[in-house]
Design an enzyme around this catalytic site. Sequence first.
Site, PDB file in Angstrom:
ATOM      1  N   ALA A 112     -38.022 -36.027 -13.470  1.00  0.00           N
ATOM      2  CA  ALA A 112     -37.865 -37.317 -13.751  1.00  0.00           C
ATOM      3  C   ALA A 112     -37.758 -38.284 -12.317  1.00  0.00           C
ATOM      4  O   ALA A 112     -37.286 -37.671 -11.557  1.00  0.00           O
ATOM      5  CB  ALA A 112     -37.071 -37.893 -14.925  1.00  0.00           C
ATOM      6  N   GLY A 157     -37.688 -32.227 -15.737  1.00  0.00           N
ATOM      7  CA  GLY A 157     -38.763 -32.541 -16.813  1.00  0.00           C
ATOM      8  C   GLY A 157     -40.005 -32.107 -16.238  1.00  0.00           C
ATOM      9  O   GLY A 157     -40.865 -31.657 -17.090  1.00  0.00           O
ATOM     10  N   GLU A 160     -39.696 -28.593 -18.070  1.00  0.00           N
ATOM     11  CA  GLU A 160     -39.771 -28.997 -19.450  1.00  0.00           C
ATOM     12  C   GLU A 160     -41.436 -29.208 -19.738  1.00  0.00           C
ATOM     13  O   GLU A 160     -41.909 -28.833 -21.044  1.00  0.00           O
ATOM     14  CB  GLU A 160     -39.078 -30.330 -19.897  1.00  0.00           C
ATOM     15  N   GLU A 180     -30.087 -30.577 -14.874  1.00  0.00           N
ATOM     16  CA  GLU A 180     -29.351 -31.720 -15.376  1.00  0.00           C
ATOM     17  C   GLU A 180     -27.915 -31.583 -15.602  1.00  0.00           C
ATOM     18  O   GLU A 180     -27.261 -32.744 -15.419  1.00  0.00           O
ATOM     19  CB  GLU A 180     -29.982 -31.782 -16.835  1.00  0.00           C
TER      20      GLU A 180
END
Length: 306
Positions: A112, A157, A160, A180
């Site tokens: 992100a 992300g 992910e 994270e």
Amino acid sequence: MAMLTALSRSLGNQCLQRSKYGHSLPRNHLLHQTLRTLILESASSESVKLRRLPDSDSGIVEVNLDRPVAKNAIGSDMLRGLQHTFEAIDKDSSAKVVMICSSVPKVFCAGADLKERKKMTASEVQSYVQCLRSTFSFIEALQIPTIAVIEGAALGGGLEMALSCDLRVCGEDAILGLPETGLAIIPGAGGTQRLPRLVGKSVAKELIFTARRISGRDAVSVGLANCCVPAGEAHAKAIGIAREINEKGPIAIRMAKRAINEGLEMDKESGLELEEDCYAQILNTKDRLEGLAAFAEKRKPRYIGE
């Protein structure tokens, strides 16, 4: 942030409306080609670009992440580009395999955009994460195979997104991780669910609790990646896999993916019933008859997706 809410709603509607058994090829091939080009070109953006491979590789589609100034960090603009791109691919009945690649050297996706997130309110962060989760679920739900091509960093992300793909091909310079917890948050775009389904609960907990980063070769050893090749060769390896898939019967590939993905969420007996249902969708296809004829005539089959 209204865009994020609308984006999440659009993705949810698309997932609900998707055809159960896929698309059939239009009769008018020229019109189909024209519409396909318009759909794909309109979906392109500055940070997410589509490329259709030509000639014998027709059917293989590349999605290229191209935001070098931010190491492909996923900001609102890239997120919107991903949504438009994959919605376009979902509507393109000639697309048979998707590869997610990076145009930025030594990075797949840094995760992100934390600089953008720092300016968000808590509710805006929640909307963004929900939208990101919906986008990756949409990728996962595509009926055709998806391959993440990972050279360099795939973090947060970015990993992910790779986890939402069917296959992951790494270069030796790949670095994968979910950092994270080091930021006092948790993976929120599917990482806590898709990672343990791939590598097992214990390994997933270790990787998430420690925020540890692992190499491409270690990713293969724990089942996170399908293969690891010398740095710079991941794209060539992925193309080779995509070509193998592209030669197979497209309806069979879609049904195999459905049987595996949905079957894993059921008990075995229900999964076997699903397999029977998927097999039934193939019995009356032209492609099944073509496969038998090609075998008997000792030639390569010519599948048309019907």
